[in-house]
Design a protein around this motif. Structure first.
Motif: not given
Ligand SMILES: *Cc1c(COP(=O)(O)O)cnc(C)c1O
Length: 392
Positions: A119-138
């Protein structure tokens, strides 16, 4: 064969990756299970939140039997009616756009991660790939989903891990904002951390995370692998948080015991994965979808979901009224319940339950986790409580 004989054979032939209970299960009926030596148990684990409509559920078993006689499997090169039906039900129940079918929770999360990155690549190109999750997640056990999992104990041995994940403190929106920099494309969270210990997220925090996603055009991915399919008293837990996610992943309870996962994407991003960008051989096969359709027919009914809430309250009240000094607190939603105990006493409590004919799970370091079949009867709950009374 006795349990001891079977166990010896298991140790010879099966990789030792699980700390298993010292019983072998043979069959079940409703929320009761029997081991191979004939001992009966009340089951408050349902696999791990999988057997959502109980054991030997006639509607489910008949649906599977009927479909396997007609057409057990076909590839995704063909359309089948059961698959389309499952997708339609999930879309209509969530107000979202379209579904991709996978085979497990981890694989569903992999699909969600790929979708968010593209989604991000199609709209903004490279460099936007990080996903933030939470500590203690699974989020699962594949290399990418253990990378997404916010627990250090999973980040060992298997180097190199997938890059592009960052972990925010649950409940801390400022930490989340600080991590949502120009490299981010999504936020992925559980609304109740399941494996992490049955820890519900604060609603304000979740709403603020949603707002942050809208401001920065990040995709909000809700991992409902455990909380979905009626577990918390609504078909999906997000429906009780008053948010509208971009992607919902689900698995465990969806097939009632058969392996199926789903990536449900909102209308705004459900056409990102086009032909050839994502696939899986077994995904959405007619048999698992026939099972999912039977499960959804049962679970996706207002009266059924209300009963899940009532049974959850009844069980929780019953546990609290044991008035045990071994119990520190009880948390959860619907029939996803965590009993918080002293970590040093937990193993003995779980072993005592097993001994007395009650199956429970653990999560985190101090939680006894209950995920009974959603169809559990009040009689079965009463029997579970009377066993707990002798232990707690
Ligand atoms: C169980 C679970 C997973 C992993 O599911 P698998 O089917 O074991 O791959 C992912 N996320 C959550 C929240 C889970 O509870």
């Amino acid at each position: 064969m006795t349990y001891q004989e079977l166990k010896a054979r298991e140790q010879q032939y099966v990789m030792n990756t699980y700390g298993r209970f010292a019983i072998a299960l043979s069959h079940g009926e409703a929320s009761k299970l029997w081991d191979i030596e004939g001992k009966r148990y009340i089951d408050l684990s349902s696999g791990i939140g999988v057997c959502s409509v109980g054991y030997n559920n006639k509607k489910l078993v008949d649906a599977i039997a009927e479909q396997t006689q007609k057409l057990m499997h076909t590839s995704n090169l063909f359309t089948t009616a059961p698959m389309v039906q499952t997708a339609k039900t999930l879309v209509e129940a969530t107000g979202m756009g379209k579904v991709f079918f996978a085979n497990s929770g981890a694989e569903s999360n992999e699909g969600a991660i790929k979708l968010a990155r593209k989604y991000s690549y199609d709209k903004y190109g490279k460099g936007r790939s990080k996903i933030i999750t939470l500590k203690n997640s699974f989020h699962g056990r594949t290399i990418t989903t253990i990378s997404a999992t916010g627990q250090d104990k999973f980040h060992d041995y298997f180097f190199p891990f997938t890059e592009g994940f960052d972990f925010a403190e649950p409940g801390d929106i400022n930490d989340m904002k600080a991590k949502a920099d120009a490299a981010a494309c999504g936020i992925m969270i559980e609304l109740i951390q399941g494996e992490g210990g049955v820890l519900p997220m604060d609603q304000t925090f979740v709403k603020e995370a949603e707002t942050l996603c809208r401001e920065k055009d990040l995709l909000l991915i809700i991992d409902e692998v455990q909380t979905g399919i009626g577990r918390t008293g609504s078909l999906f837990c997000f429906q009780q948080y008053g948010i509208q996610p971009d992607i919902v992943t689900t698995a465990k309870g969806l097939g009632g015991g058969l392996p199926i996962g789903a990536v449900i994407a909102a209308k705004s991003c459900c056409d990102i994965l086009g032909p050839g960008t994502h696939a899986t051989t077994f995904g959405g096969t007619p048999t698992v979808c026939a099972a999912a359709n039977a499960v959804l027919d049962i679970v996706n009914q207002p009266e059924f979901l209300e009963e899940v809430i009532h049974k959850g309250e009844y069980l929780t009240k019953g546990i609290l009224s044991l008035n045990s000094d071994k119990i520190e607190s009880v948390r959860g939603m619907g029939l996803m319940i965590g009993i918080f105990v002293n970590p040093e006493e937990r193993a003995d409590l779980v072993a005592a339950c097993l001994e007395k004919g009650l199956l429970v799970l653990t999560a985190g370091t101090e939680t006894i986790r209950l995920l009974p079949p959603l169809t559990i009867s009040y009689e079965e709950i009463d029997e579970a409580l009377s066993i707990m009374k002798t232990i707690f």
